[in-house]
Design a protein around this motif. Sequence first.
Motif, PDB file in Angstrom:
ATOM      1  N   MET A   1      31.434  37.246   3.075  1.00  0.00           N
ATOM      2  CA  MET A   1      30.613  37.871   4.205  1.00  0.00           C
ATOM      3  C   MET A   1      30.043  39.144   3.620  1.00  0.00           C
ATOM      4  O   MET A   1      30.831  39.828   2.677  1.00  0.00           O
ATOM      5  CB  MET A   1      31.605  38.313   5.197  1.00  0.00           C
ATOM      6  N   GLY A   2      28.711  39.590   3.935  1.00  0.00           N
ATOM      7  CA  GLY A   2      28.398  40.760   3.177  1.00  0.00           C
ATOM      8  C   GLY A   2      27.376  41.362   4.102  1.00  0.00           C
ATOM      9  O   GLY A   2      26.775  40.782   5.207  1.00  0.00           O
ATOM     10  N   ASN A   4      24.307  41.790   4.099  1.00  0.00           N
ATOM     11  CA  ASN A   4      22.770  40.662   4.041  1.00  0.00           C
ATOM     12  C   ASN A   4      23.017  39.620   4.844  1.00  0.00           C
ATOM     13  O   ASN A   4      22.142  38.701   4.832  1.00  0.00           O
ATOM     14  CB  ASN A   4      22.302  40.786   2.482  1.00  0.00           C
ATOM     15  N   ASN A   5      24.214  39.171   5.129  1.00  0.00           N
ATOM     16  CA  ASN A   5      24.532  37.902   5.758  1.00  0.00           C
ATOM     17  C   ASN A   5      24.073  38.236   7.345  1.00  0.00           C
ATOM     18  O   ASN A   5      24.732  38.945   7.988  1.00  0.00           O
ATOM     19  CB  ASN A   5      25.946  37.356   5.652  1.00  0.00           C
ATOM     20  N   GLU A   6      23.235  37.164   7.900  1.00  0.00           N
ATOM     21  CA  GLU A   6      22.816  37.316   9.139  1.00  0.00           C
ATOM     22  C   GLU A   6      24.060  36.427  10.020  1.00  0.00           C
ATOM     23  O   GLU A   6      24.575  35.577   9.588  1.00  0.00           O
ATOM     24  CB  GLU A   6      21.627  36.923   9.522  1.00  0.00           C
ATOM     25  N   ARG A   7      24.115  37.007  11.098  1.00  0.00           N
ATOM     26  CA  ARG A   7      25.363  36.358  12.204  1.00  0.00           C
ATOM     27  C   ARG A   7      24.305  36.060  13.685  1.00  0.00           C
ATOM     28  O   ARG A   7      23.574  37.212  14.019  1.00  0.00           O
ATOM     29  CB  ARG A   7      26.588  37.193  12.350  1.00  0.00           C
ATOM     30  N   GLU A   8      24.780  35.296  14.204  1.00  0.00           N
ATOM     31  CA  GLU A   8      24.286  35.028  15.664  1.00  0.00           C
ATOM     32  C   GLU A   8      25.342  35.423  16.864  1.00  0.00           C
ATOM     33  O   GLU A   8      25.640  34.886  17.618  1.00  0.00           O
ATOM     34  CB  GLU A   8      24.076  33.732  16.031  1.00  0.00           C
TER      35      GLU A   8
END
Length: 66
Positions: A1-2, A4-8
């Motif tokens: 996870m970072g 810049n990682n998108e999540r819903e």
Amino acid sequence: MGINNEREIEANLQIGPTNTGMVRLFIEAEGGIEIPMDFDPEEAEEIAEEIRAAAQGARAMSKKKR
């Protein structure tokens, strides 16, 4: 996870002073998740400066993409 990682995941953010003189960031997410984060006023000001710097960096990046 970072960063810049998108999540819903939908979440609400509330910010305000507590009755003990702290600044609280209160995050409420799907599934009943609640995260209270308390900071003394000096820490809160440092966080605010980091948010402003990140916003400035984001603006600069979006201008480069145009």
